[in-house]
Design a protein around this motif. Structure first.
Motif, mmCIF file in Angstrom:
data_model
loop_
_atom_site.group_PDB
_atom_site.id
_atom_site.type_symbol
_atom_site.label_atom_id
_atom_site.label_comp_id
_atom_site.label_asym_id
_atom_site.label_seq_id
_atom_site.Cartn_x
_atom_site.Cartn_y
_atom_site.Cartn_z
ATOM 1 N N ALA A 147 0.839 -1.199 0.000
ATOM 2 C CA ALA A 147 0.000 0.000 0.000
ATOM 3 C C ALA A 147 0.873 1.247 0.000
ATOM 4 O O ALA A 147 1.797 1.370 0.794
ATOM 5 C CB ALA A 147 -0.918 -0.001 1.214
ATOM 6 N N PHE A 148 0.558 2.165 -0.892
ATOM 7 C CA PHE A 148 1.303 3.412 -1.017
ATOM 8 C C PHE A 148 0.363 4.602 -0.894
ATOM 9 O O PHE A 148 -0.835 4.509 -1.180
ATOM 10 C CB PHE A 148 2.029 3.485 -2.368
ATOM 11 N N ASP A 149 0.947 5.727 -0.488
ATOM 12 C CA ASP A 149 0.292 7.020 -0.608
ATOM 13 C C ASP A 149 1.041 7.820 -1.647
ATOM 14 O O ASP A 149 2.208 7.527 -1.966
ATOM 15 C CB ASP A 149 0.274 7.754 0.733
ATOM 16 N N PHE A 150 0.391 8.889 -2.151
ATOM 17 C CA PHE A 150 0.939 9.609 -3.298
ATOM 18 C C PHE A 150 0.884 11.112 -3.057
ATOM 19 O O PHE A 150 -0.083 11.632 -2.475
ATOM 20 C CB PHE A 150 0.178 9.236 -4.571
ATOM 21 N N LEU A 151 1.948 11.789 -3.519
ATOM 22 C CA LEU A 151 2.054 13.234 -3.365
ATOM 23 C C LEU A 151 2.383 13.866 -4.702
ATOM 24 O O LEU A 151 3.141 13.301 -5.505
ATOM 25 C CB LEU A 151 3.141 13.614 -2.357
ATOM 26 N N ILE A 152 1.804 15.029 -4.930
ATOM 27 C CA ILE A 152 2.134 15.845 -6.101
ATOM 28 C C ILE A 152 2.555 17.217 -5.587
ATOM 29 O O ILE A 152 1.806 17.860 -4.833
ATOM 30 C CB ILE A 152 0.949 15.963 -7.064
ATOM 31 N N ASN A 153 3.753 17.634 -5.939
ATOM 32 C CA ASN A 153 4.319 18.892 -5.440
ATOM 33 C C ASN A 153 4.313 18.941 -3.914
ATOM 34 O O ASN A 153 4.014 19.960 -3.291
ATOM 35 C CB ASN A 153 3.560 20.097 -6.005
#
Length: 475
Positions: free
Chosen positions: A88-94
């Motif tokens: 399981a991953f979380d994701f970030l943009i900028n």
């Protein structure tokens, strides 16, 4: 250039991407490139641009990263896949967490999908905590500290208790502070024995005193708690104490509006003897040891105009305090001067400092956790996080620049990644107000919280990579 579409995605990811939408953009794609700060090569995908459905949210992107890892023939990952687990991953943009679909996240921030390749950072999701049996006390649990071997708690019954890693109560010191209605307000471990047989610690209370103790658990003997010294000088309740990084001094915060520095050394050179009992010669001093040793403060630091509720000593050069005068104050250890002041707009009930990120987290009666960067000019809160009632405790996970725990009178313990304004996990920890929260030191793999229900709750966290599927939870 033409970038490849990611093929052979799982049915769950395809279903996520193909869910019906109100607009005609259901089939839109966005070109992304996955990047990560995870150091182990087996969890890093090649930074190749891919065209992905814009409808994908966190679960679909996790499926995509898992597919890429498997395609790279990482044997460890394939082993997890064969067990039926998805990492399981979380994701970030900028640098900001995704809480919605790719498309919605980009639209809300004014980023057009045809601007070029969007860089998407992935990090391991914080796995759901695994609760251990609670540790039961006779009264409210007001404070807690720990090592990898022991837990120590302070209680409203005026006692302190030492617990083993297995949850056994090893020793109880009743009446650690003896005046009526004087609960133990703060406890901090100052040193551990080199042979692993015990530790020294400090307690403070409404009786205006700080007391120094030694817990000993020698082989073949009953564990004991022995008082080493009493630290006198405050004129109000001492609500918080913290130890310097080298363990040689402590700082105390009091309702008398001051902070004081004290040595942790116990010797005839640093202790003032009590007057001899005959009363005829006040200059005559009798030999003292143990509980008779009285220590005076080394330095008194003044600056707060109202009671000081909390203090942290995170670095050798700097101390941070919070008070009911609506301020956080930074202090120069060498000079004792108030080097910087942050106006918080609300009384400060608790604080913690992250050495990893340089951020200060403060909790307030207005139900808000505020994050501050004291290095920034014209300091303003960089983010606010919400509880439902008074925030009573905050604690950064050791060595993590982003993971923060908080607790409040809403009975909850919440876990945050401070790049998001939504909690990663909400734990319904207590049947009454949650009063304190701390991570096991030094590894941060166990979260501890004490409450007005007389319970100390313990939550263990597996490593993210080995925990398999994970999600934001309410437990």
């Amino acid at each position: 250039h033409v970038t490849p579409r990611l093929e052979h995605m799982s049915k769950a990811a395809i279903a996520d991407a193909a869910a019906p939408v109100e607009e005609e953009g259901a089939g839109r794609v966005v070109e992304v490139k996955f990047v990560t700060s995870i150091e182990e090569p087996r969890w890093r995908v090649a930074p190749t641009p891919f065209s992905l459905p814009a409808r994908l949210s966190r679960f679909g992107l996790s499926e995509a990263v898992n597919h890429l890892l498997e395609a790279q023939q990482q044997e460890e990952v394939e082993g997890e896949q064969k067990k039926g687990k998805m990492l399981a991953f979380d994701f970030l943009i900028n640098g900001e967490y995704m809480q919605t679909s790719l498309e919605q996240h980009l639209q809300e921030r004014g980023i057009t999908m045809d601007e070029g390749t969007i860089e998407v950072e992935y990090v391991f999701s914080l796995p759901p905590p695994q609760p251990d049996p609670p540790l039961t006390h006779d009264d409210w649990v007001s404070c807690v500290d720990s090592t990898d071997k022991w837990i120590i708690t302070g209680c409203y019954d005026q006692g302190v208790r030492v617990w083993g890693e297995n949850g056994a109560c090893l020793c109880v010191k009743r009446g650690a502070h003896t005046l009526p209605a004087c609960p133990v307000k703060s406890v901090v471990i100052t040193a551990t024995a080199k042979d692993g047989t015990g530790f020294d610690f400090m307690t403070s209370s409404k009786d205006r005193l700080i007391k120094q103790w030694r817990f000993s658990a020698n082989a073949g003997a009953e564990p004991t708690i022995t008082q080493l010294a009493t630290l006198k000088g405050h004129e109000g309740s001492v609500d918080s104490v913290d130890v310097s990084p080298d363990g040689k001094k402590i700082c105390s915060a009091s309702w008398d509006t001051t902070l004081k520095l004290w040595t942790t050394m116990v010797s005839q050179q640093t202790a003032t003897a009590e007057p001899a009992g005959d009363g005829k010669n006040p200059k005559k001093k009798r030999k003292v040891e143990g509980a008779s040793v009285i220590k005076d403060a080394l330095v008194t630091m003044q600056g707060h105009s109202q009671p000081v509720s909390c203090v942290r000593w995170p670095t050798t050069e700097q101390i941070i305090s919070g008070g009911y005068d609506f301020t956080l104050r930074l202090w120069d250890v060498q000079t004792g001067a108030n080097s910087s002041t942050i106006a918080t707009s609300k009384a400060v009930s608790c604080l913690d400092y992250s050495v990893a990120s340089g951020l200060v987290a403060s909790g307030h009666p207005d139900r808000v956790v505020r994050l501050w960067d004291p290095r920034a000019p014209g300091v303003a809160a960089v983010r606010t996080l919400q509880h439902k009632q008074w925030v009573s405790g905050v604690a950064w996970q050791p060595d993590s620049p982003h993971v923060l725990a908080s607790c409040g009178h809403d009975k909850l313990v919440q876990l945050w990644d401070t790049r998001s304004s939504a909690p990663l996990q909400v734990i319904k920890a207590h049947a009454d107000r949650a009063l304190c929260v701390a991570w096991r030191r030094p590894d941060g793999k166990v979260l501890l919280s004490g409450g007005a229900d007389g319970k100390l709750k313990r939550y263990r966290f597996a490593s993210a990579a080995s925990s398999g599927a994970g999600k934001r939870t309410t437990s």
